[in-house]
Design an enzyme around this catalytic site. Structure first.
Site, PDB file in Angstrom:
ATOM      1  N   CYS A 121       8.397   0.238  -3.651  1.00  0.00           N
ATOM      2  CA  CYS A 121       9.010  -0.490  -2.539  1.00  0.00           C
ATOM      3  C   CYS A 121       8.685  -1.976  -2.644  1.00  0.00           C
ATOM      4  O   CYS A 121       9.570  -2.829  -2.501  1.00  0.00           O
ATOM      5  CB  CYS A 121       8.513   0.081  -1.215  1.00  0.00           C
ATOM      6  N   CYS A 122       7.418  -2.305  -2.903  1.00  0.00           N
ATOM      7  CA  CYS A 122       7.017  -3.708  -3.075  1.00  0.00           C
ATOM      8  C   CYS A 122       7.762  -4.345  -4.246  1.00  0.00           C
ATOM      9  O   CYS A 122       8.133  -5.520  -4.199  1.00  0.00           O
ATOM     10  CB  CYS A 122       5.511  -3.808  -3.306  1.00  0.00           C
ATOM     11  N   CYS A 204       4.766  -7.052   5.556  1.00  0.00           N
ATOM     12  CA  CYS A 204       5.796  -6.266   6.222  1.00  0.00           C
ATOM     13  C   CYS A 204       5.207  -5.564   7.446  1.00  0.00           C
ATOM     14  O   CYS A 204       4.050  -5.130   7.431  1.00  0.00           O
ATOM     15  CB  CYS A 204       6.377  -5.236   5.262  1.00  0.00           C
ATOM     16  N   CYS A 207       3.490  -2.136   7.178  1.00  0.00           N
ATOM     17  CA  CYS A 207       2.356  -2.098   6.248  1.00  0.00           C
ATOM     18  C   CYS A 207       1.219  -3.029   6.655  1.00  0.00           C
ATOM     19  O   CYS A 207       0.309  -3.280   5.864  1.00  0.00           O
ATOM     20  CB  CYS A 207       2.827  -2.470   4.845  1.00  0.00           C
ATOM     21  N   CYS A 232       0.298  -6.131  -4.051  1.00  0.00           N
ATOM     22  CA  CYS A 232       1.714  -5.725  -4.095  1.00  0.00           C
ATOM     23  C   CYS A 232       2.350  -6.036  -5.443  1.00  0.00           C
ATOM     24  O   CYS A 232       3.462  -5.597  -5.706  1.00  0.00           O
ATOM     25  CB  CYS A 232       2.495  -6.422  -2.981  1.00  0.00           C
TER      26      CYS A 232
END
Length: 238
Positions: A121-122, A204, A207, A232
């Site tokens: 996702c990162c 985010c 997170c 990340c």
């Protein structure tokens, strides 16, 4: 591999162009690489300080990575920053051809289920847009500070980023948290109000959480993971 730029980087180290405030070094870098110096902001306190410093230096491109999952308070800080400094801040977004199939397969919150999913996702939301943002630039200015994490205590203020093939400069690397806060207060710089609510390192929304007294600076990032995995991929230090 950009051997010419890497060679220039080595010469800059030999010339010892670094200074405590970063001002002189930024000036030297912009003289050497006109229109090829960029600054990435996440609207953290550190990045707000650098944005203020950059008002004295023309020709530096400012960009941010909008992951699509940021806090509303981050967007508010973005708006206030543009209003105060009258600067252009270019936003880079995830590639929909990467993001849409990932969400369809994994779901919108798969980062909670495994480290691999979180890093994927990162990668889509941050790392890949960063590579697009850095393309065509030779210097990348960041807001990293040594106090941020043990991994960052030993990095150099001016370093070669092998992954992105750019010179990387951290003007506030040796600043303390108190110095950053004092500068913000003295200059009346807009900042993310989440910092007043226990949020230290802000990323985010899903997170990031506030930290408790005595917790590590980055304890609020990906708090469900082992501490050794809390990066990340934007800043890779080997």
């Amino acid at each position: 591999m950009n051997e010419d730029l890497k060679s220039t980087f080595q010469k800059l180290l030999e010339e010892n162009i670094l200074d405590r405030s970063g001002e002189d070094t930024i000036g030297r870098l912009t003289d050497l690489f006109p229109a090829e110096v960029c600054f990435s902001t996440s609207f953290s306190m550190e990045d707000q300080v650098i944005t203020d410093i950059l008002k004295n230096h023309s020709g530096i491109k400012i960009f941010t990575l909008d992951t699509g999952r940021l806090f509303e308070d981050t967007y508010n800080t973005w708006t206030l920053t543009k209003s105060k400094y009258k600067v252009s801040i270019k936003a880079y977004y995830p590639n929909q051809e990467e993001l849409e199939p990932f969400i369809q397969e994994k779901g919108p919150d798969s980062f909670y289920t495994s480290v691999d999913n979180r890093k994927a996702c990162c990668g889509i939301r941050k790392v890949n847009p960063l590579k697009r943002a850095l393309k065509g630039n030779k210097v990348w200015i960041t807001g990293l500070r040594a106090e941020h994490s043990p991994d960052r205590e030993n990095i150099q203020q001016l370093e070669w980023d092998e992954s992105n093939q750019v010179i990387k400069f951290h003007p506030l690397l040796f600043w303390t948290t108190e110095e950053v806060k004092n500068y913000i207060k003295e200059k009346q710089i807009p900042y993310n109000i989440l910092h007043d609510k226990g949020f230290v390192s802000i990323g985010c929304a899903p997170c990031t959480r506030a930290i408790q007294p005595g917790e590590d600076f980055r304890a609020g990032r990906w708090w469900w993971e082992d501490a050794s995995k809390k990066e990340c991929g934007l800043h890779v230090h080997k």
